[in-house]
Motif scaffolding. Sequence first.
Motif, PDB file in Angstrom:
ATOM      1  N   GLY A 242       0.962  -1.326  -0.028  1.00  0.00           N
ATOM      2  CA  GLY A 242      -0.078   0.050  -0.156  1.00  0.00           C
ATOM      3  C   GLY A 242       0.982   1.324   0.205  1.00  0.00           C
ATOM      4  N   LEU A 243       0.680   2.153  -0.854  1.00  0.00           N
ATOM      5  CA  LEU A 243       1.617   3.341  -0.951  1.00  0.00           C
ATOM      6  C   LEU A 243       1.852   4.198   0.244  1.00  0.00           C
ATOM      7  CD1 LEU A 243       3.223   5.210  -3.037  1.00  0.00           C
ATOM      8  CD2 LEU A 243       1.288   6.739  -2.835  1.00  0.00           C
ATOM      9  N   GLU A 244       0.893   4.403   0.932  1.00  0.00           N
ATOM     10  CA  GLU A 244       1.030   5.223   2.378  1.00  0.00           C
ATOM     11  C   GLU A 244       1.417   4.141   3.347  1.00  0.00           C
ATOM     12  OE1 GLU A 244      -2.834   8.030   1.375  1.00  0.00           O
ATOM     13  OE2 GLU A 244      -2.356   7.407   3.498  1.00  0.00           O
ATOM     14  N   VAL A 246       3.593   1.641   3.074  1.00  0.00           N
ATOM     15  CA  VAL A 246       4.937   1.805   2.747  1.00  0.00           C
ATOM     16  C   VAL A 246       5.778   2.939   3.094  1.00  0.00           C
ATOM     17  CG1 VAL A 246       6.771   1.621   0.916  1.00  0.00           C
ATOM     18  CG2 VAL A 246       4.687  -0.315   1.198  1.00  0.00           C
ATOM     19  N   MET A 247       5.076   4.098   2.508  1.00  0.00           N
ATOM     20  CA  MET A 247       6.035   5.435   2.917  1.00  0.00           C
ATOM     21  C   MET A 247       5.885   5.758   4.290  1.00  0.00           C
ATOM     22  SD  MET A 247       4.491   8.082   0.092  1.00  0.00           S
ATOM     23  CE  MET A 247       5.253   7.965  -1.563  1.00  0.00           C
ATOM     24  N   SER A 248       5.095   5.140   4.990  1.00  0.00           N
ATOM     25  CA  SER A 248       4.976   5.407   6.584  1.00  0.00           C
ATOM     26  C   SER A 248       5.880   4.309   7.511  1.00  0.00           C
ATOM     27  CB  SER A 248       3.703   5.756   7.099  1.00  0.00           C
ATOM     28  OG  SER A 248       2.908   4.438   7.038  1.00  0.00           O
ATOM     29  N   THR A 249       6.434   3.461   6.642  1.00  0.00           N
ATOM     30  CA  THR A 249       7.015   2.479   7.514  1.00  0.00           C
ATOM     31  C   THR A 249       8.756   2.454   7.387  1.00  0.00           C
ATOM     32  OG1 THR A 249       5.180   0.891   6.986  1.00  0.00           O
ATOM     33  CG2 THR A 249       7.145  -0.153   7.699  1.00  0.00           C
ATOM     34  N   TYR A 281       2.422  13.472   1.383  1.00  0.00           N
ATOM     35  CA  TYR A 281       3.495  13.651   2.681  1.00  0.00           C
ATOM     36  C   TYR A 281       3.048  14.505   3.550  1.00  0.00           C
ATOM     37  CZ  TYR A 281       6.528  12.692  -1.631  1.00  0.00           C
ATOM     38  OH  TYR A 281       7.224  11.956  -2.544  1.00  0.00           O
ATOM     39  N   ALA A 282       2.060  15.454   3.246  1.00  0.00           N
ATOM     40  CA  ALA A 282       1.599  16.302   4.241  1.00  0.00           C
ATOM     41  C   ALA A 282       0.567  15.471   5.291  1.00  0.00           C
ATOM     42  CB  ALA A 282       0.489  17.354   3.623  1.00  0.00           C
ATOM     43  N   LYS A 283      -0.357  14.503   4.780  1.00  0.00           N
ATOM     44  CA  LYS A 283      -0.731  13.637   5.599  1.00  0.00           C
ATOM     45  C   LYS A 283       0.180  12.723   6.573  1.00  0.00           C
ATOM     46  CE  LYS A 283      -4.227   9.701   5.507  1.00  0.00           C
ATOM     47  NZ  LYS A 283      -4.185   8.552   4.893  1.00  0.00           N
ATOM     48  N   LEU A 284       1.054  12.184   5.918  1.00  0.00           N
ATOM     49  CA  LEU A 284       2.044  11.375   6.711  1.00  0.00           C
ATOM     50  C   LEU A 284       2.844  12.071   7.775  1.00  0.00           C
ATOM     51  CD1 LEU A 284       3.222   8.941   3.754  1.00  0.00           C
ATOM     52  CD2 LEU A 284       1.352   8.435   5.626  1.00  0.00           C
ATOM     53  N   ALA A 286       2.004  14.466   9.501  1.00  0.00           N
ATOM     54  CA  ALA A 286       1.455  14.410  10.756  1.00  0.00           C
ATOM     55  C   ALA A 286       1.339  13.394  11.762  1.00  0.00           C
ATOM     56  CB  ALA A 286       0.069  14.994  10.355  1.00  0.00           C
ATOM     57  N   GLU A 287       1.622  11.954  11.045  1.00  0.00           N
ATOM     58  CA  GLU A 287       1.415  10.978  11.828  1.00  0.00           C
ATOM     59  C   GLU A 287       2.701  10.286  12.144  1.00  0.00           C
ATOM     60  OE1 GLU A 287      -2.395   9.974   9.047  1.00  0.00           O
ATOM     61  OE2 GLU A 287      -0.657   8.500   9.032  1.00  0.00           O
ATOM     62  N   PRO A 288       2.566   9.409  13.104  1.00  0.00           N
ATOM     63  CA  PRO A 288       4.129   8.797  13.428  1.00  0.00           C
ATOM     64  C   PRO A 288       4.390   7.750  12.498  1.00  0.00           C
ATOM     65  CG  PRO A 288       2.348   8.118  15.271  1.00  0.00           C
ATOM     66  CD  PRO A 288       1.870   9.266  14.093  1.00  0.00           C
TER      67      PRO A 288
END
Length: 316
Positions: A242-244, A246-249, A281-284, A286-288
């Motif tokens: 999943g794009l988000e 993976v980008m957030s891991t 990017y903006a959404k990610l 804001a999250e850990p």
Amino acid sequence: MLWTPSDLAGNREPSYGASMDQPPPRKVEHQQTDRGYIPVYATGVVEQPWSGYTRTDHEVWDTLYQRQRELLPGRACKEFLAGVERFGLGDGGIPKFSELNKVLVKATGWELVAVEGLLPDEVFFDHLANRRFPVSWWIRKPDQLDYLSEPDLFHDLFGHVPLLLNPVFADYMQAYGRGGMKAFAIGPEALMNLTRLYWYTVEFGLMNTPEGMRIYGAGIVSSKGESIYCLDSPSPNRIGFGLERVMSTRYRIDTYQQTYFVIDDFAQLFNATRPDFTPIYAKLGAEPAHAAADVLDGDRVFTRGTREGFATGADT
Ligand code: HBI
Ligand code: FE
């Protein structure tokens, strides 16, 4: 391209540029970065010093090639294996970039360029955005067969280049480069998100094929140990891409992966790069970020790993 011993440079030291005893400025300096203390190289494109490779260099290539060629059928995806054959990477000795480019440019418009080593992100992205794939010209030493800290010729050429013959993957790599240029302009957080995408797909990606789970990541296919571990070990997670996600891991650069992300096909990967990443990017931001070993609610879990043998400590 037939390689005969008479072509060999014997055991003399590789020829460097103009004179034999002036090694090129390969390692310009080490630099403290947010990814630790990494070697920074001269960023220019160089000529592949093919006539300067020693017999040992050619033998290291042949050893690494034969090991992976025996191991990967049934493990690597068919598109990768087809690319290896089409380039004739096993014809004996280190392949000549000029020969490979005759095939590659005609097939997908990509071109190999020889470089000194790891490039600053923005230089690397600019190459990808223009369908140039940078390949380190030097190959590891015999005592580094199983691990080295930076990408060498075998990792870049055997690991990354065969899939550039696949039109959809070739388009993904260019789209990734263009995304990289934009991420670089936005800032380090965006760049971190995008680097994770590269890491969990281009370097360490798996594919769920009708024949079974297969490897397409360059970091895996160029490593004997990880080519076995990523499919056979019960330790790591194997989770649907999943794009988000993976980008957030976060990921680790010093061990085998704790999680492998699984695509259905390259079209899924290419389609994932269609949207403008800026709002993502903006959404990610804001999250850990998630730890490399995390399994989340909502994940498409192929394997929930046992985590046996997982190194503890900081993911990057
Ligand atoms: N430079 N030569 C080279 N090869 C890479 O694979 C490479 C690089 N610089 C940066 C980089 N990869 C990674 O940061 C990618 O995630 C962009
Ligand atoms: Fe790589």
